[in-house]
Design an enzyme around this catalytic site. Structure first.
Site, PDB file in Angstrom:
ATOM      1  N   HIS A  79      39.641  37.269  39.474  1.00 46.23           N
ATOM      2  CA  HIS A  79      39.858  37.898  38.172  1.00 46.23           C
ATOM      3  C   HIS A  79      40.022  36.835  37.088  1.00 46.23           C
ATOM      4  CE1 HIS A  79      44.297  37.239  38.207  1.00 46.23           C
ATOM      5  NE2 HIS A  79      44.235  37.556  39.491  1.00 46.23           N
ATOM      6  N   ASP A  81      41.646  37.349  34.133  1.00 51.90           N
ATOM      7  CA  ASP A  81      42.798  37.563  33.258  1.00 51.90           C
ATOM      8  C   ASP A  81      44.056  36.938  33.849  1.00 51.90           C
ATOM      9  OD1 ASP A  81      42.610  39.509  35.319  1.00 51.90           O
ATOM     10  OD2 ASP A  81      44.005  40.825  34.268  1.00 51.90           O
ATOM     11  N   ASP A 111      46.860  31.436  39.471  1.00 52.32           N
ATOM     12  CA  ASP A 111      46.588  32.875  39.504  1.00 52.32           C
ATOM     13  C   ASP A 111      45.807  33.294  38.266  1.00 52.32           C
ATOM     14  OD1 ASP A 111      46.665  35.575  40.178  1.00 52.32           O
ATOM     15  OD2 ASP A 111      48.668  35.879  39.345  1.00 52.32           O
ATOM     16  N   GLU A 143      42.558  42.720  36.252  1.00 54.66           N
ATOM     17  CA  GLU A 143      43.209  42.849  37.556  1.00 54.66           C
ATOM     18  C   GLU A 143      44.711  42.994  37.404  1.00 54.66           C
ATOM     19  OE1 GLU A 143      45.321  41.455  41.192  1.00 54.66           O
ATOM     20  OE2 GLU A 143      45.342  40.597  39.172  1.00 54.66           O
ATOM     21  N   GLU A 144      45.281  42.305  36.418  1.00 53.13           N
ATOM     22  CA  GLU A 144      46.737  42.279  36.277  1.00 53.13           C
ATOM     23  C   GLU A 144      47.316  43.587  35.737  1.00 53.13           C
ATOM     24  OE1 GLU A 144      48.398  40.128  37.597  1.00 53.13           O
ATOM     25  OE2 GLU A 144      47.481  38.151  37.524  1.00 53.13           O
ATOM     26  N   GLU A 168      42.536  34.953  45.486  1.00 52.64           N
ATOM     27  CA  GLU A 168      43.943  34.962  45.074  1.00 52.64           C
ATOM     28  C   GLU A 168      44.713  33.857  45.824  1.00 52.64           C
ATOM     29  OE1 GLU A 168      45.498  36.698  42.857  1.00 52.64           O
ATOM     30  OE2 GLU A 168      44.394  38.574  42.501  1.00 52.64           O
ATOM     31  N   HIS A 355      52.782  34.477  38.150  1.00 53.71           N
ATOM     32  CA  HIS A 355      53.629  35.223  37.206  1.00 53.71           C
ATOM     33  C   HIS A 355      54.921  34.470  36.892  1.00 53.71           C
ATOM     34  CE1 HIS A 355      51.632  39.262  38.652  1.00 53.71           C
ATOM     35  NE2 HIS A 355      50.759  38.277  38.499  1.00 53.71           N
TER      36      HIS A 355
END
Length: 383
Positions: A79, A81, A111, A143-144, A168, A355
């Protein structure tokens, strides 16, 4: 072939290009600039690239880059984003690549925008003219938040690879199964009034007490009837994460909200779980008609399972020198696997960095990931 950027340069450019996903419009960003970077790089490598707008997003796009024709081959997916960053908690600019203590710091380094730079680096060193089966790269949107990019890509079924790797951060260990994720908001709407005469109102907190009682019965039902021992917590979980109701001790509470989080195992689809919640709340809804509403807080993610003893899982385990694992977080894997391919989640870096302020990728992963990607592409597309 045009001159392509060095690995550190491509990392830097990806991190310097913000692509934050958020449900709130004021924080959400388009990923179009990242897509354009990847489109240029993979096109210069000789791949056929297509940028596809994703419906129900704020100017988001998927990129599909392909080399070779026909069926089968390999899909490398990730992803584009990132999550928002915590203002003031980063030690440096999250949009600048900083090298320190054998780590590359930056939002998306782990990530997971950095994965695309590593794919590019691996392909530069491979004899792409020797490919017998196609290689595809998916760079997805959102995706997030909603996973709308992966969902749209899976629904289009534009390719049919034999195998897929979703990059990932798994510390380069193959993941063949994970739980799903569903959040729901439950609102009880009562009738406010003066606390001196409770019969003239309907106390939403008291009704919510009945609601939570039913949900606890469902929680126990899930634990008693659904099990997958591969998980550290081997049953579906339910968490009461937020509750709020009322505004003063001397007023009958007119409204009460509860937010719950559910994590189903692969034998339990989100649609079935939502139906279970509704069925368990039905007695309270009948007792208090029109007072209880249930709605998703944001789009959920289905659970995912591939075969631990499948040929692709075993090959990747051998090449990565790591045993197949299961995890509790959600990925795009359940949607990618709808293409009919054997699917694994595997990528550089630790999920513990995802995150987090000062997100980083340990530099030791750079060479290891490049070499592993080369081996995977060789087995899927050349051998």
């Amino acid at each position: 072939m045009k001159k392509l950027p060095e690995i550190k340069s491509s990392f830097s450019q990806l991190i310097a290009t913000p692509s934050i996903s958020a449900l709130e419009a004021e924080h959400d960003m388009s990923n179009k600039a990242v897509i354009e970077l990847l489109h240029t790089w993979f096109s210069d490598l000789g791949m056929q690239c297509q940028s596809v707008p994703v419906a129900d997003t704020r100017n988001k796009h998927n990129l599909v880059a392909s080399f070779g024709q026909g069926q089968g081959g390999l899909l490398l997916a990730g992803h584009t984003d990132t999550v928002p960053f915590d203002e003031g908690r980063w030690s440096q600019d999250p949009f600048s690549l900083v090298e320190k203590d054998n780590r590359w710091y930056g939002l998306g380094a782990c990530d997971m925008k950095g994965f695309f730079a590593l794919v590019l680096e691996a392909l530069i060193e491979l004899p792409m003219d020797k490919f017998k089966r196609p290689l595809h790269i998916l760079a997805s949107a959102d995706e997030e938040t909603t996973m709308n990019g992966a969902k749209a890509f899976a629904a289009a079924k534009s390719i049919s690879p034999d195998y897929a790797i979703i990059g990932e951060p798994t510390s380069l260990k193959p993941v063949y199964m994970h739980k799903g994720h569903l959040t729901q908001g439950i609102r009880v709407t009562g009738r406010s009034g003066h606390s001196s005469d409770p019969a003239k109102g309907l106390n939403a907190i008291e009704v919510m007490h009945l609601v939570t009682g039913q949900l606890l019965k469902l929680k126990q039902h899930l634990a008693d009837n659904y099990r997958e021992d591969a998980f550290s917590v081997p049953y579906p979980t339910m968490n009461f994460g937020h509750i709020h109701g009322g505004d003063a001790a001397n007023r009958i509470c007119g409204c009460c909200d509860l937010h719950i989080d559910l994590r189903p195992i692969p034998c339990l689809a989100l649609e079935d779980l939502e139906l279970m919640v509704a069925n368990y709340l039905e007695p309270v809804c009948r007792q208090y008609p029109g007072c209880i509403s249930v709605a998703p807080l944001y789009p959920g993610s289905e659970p995912f399972a591939d075969k631990k003893d499948g040929s692709w899982t075993q090959l990747v385990a051998e090449l990565s020198e790591s045993q197949p694992e299961v995890v509790n977080y959600a990925t795009e894997a359940p949607y990618i696997s709808q293409l009919g391919c054997q699917t694994l989640v595997l990528g550089p870096g630790s999920i513990e960095q995802a995150h987090q302020p000062d997100e980083f990728l340990d530099i030791s992963y750079i060479g290891r990931t490049k070499d592993l990607l080369k081996k995977l592409i060789y087995h899927a597309c050349i051998k």
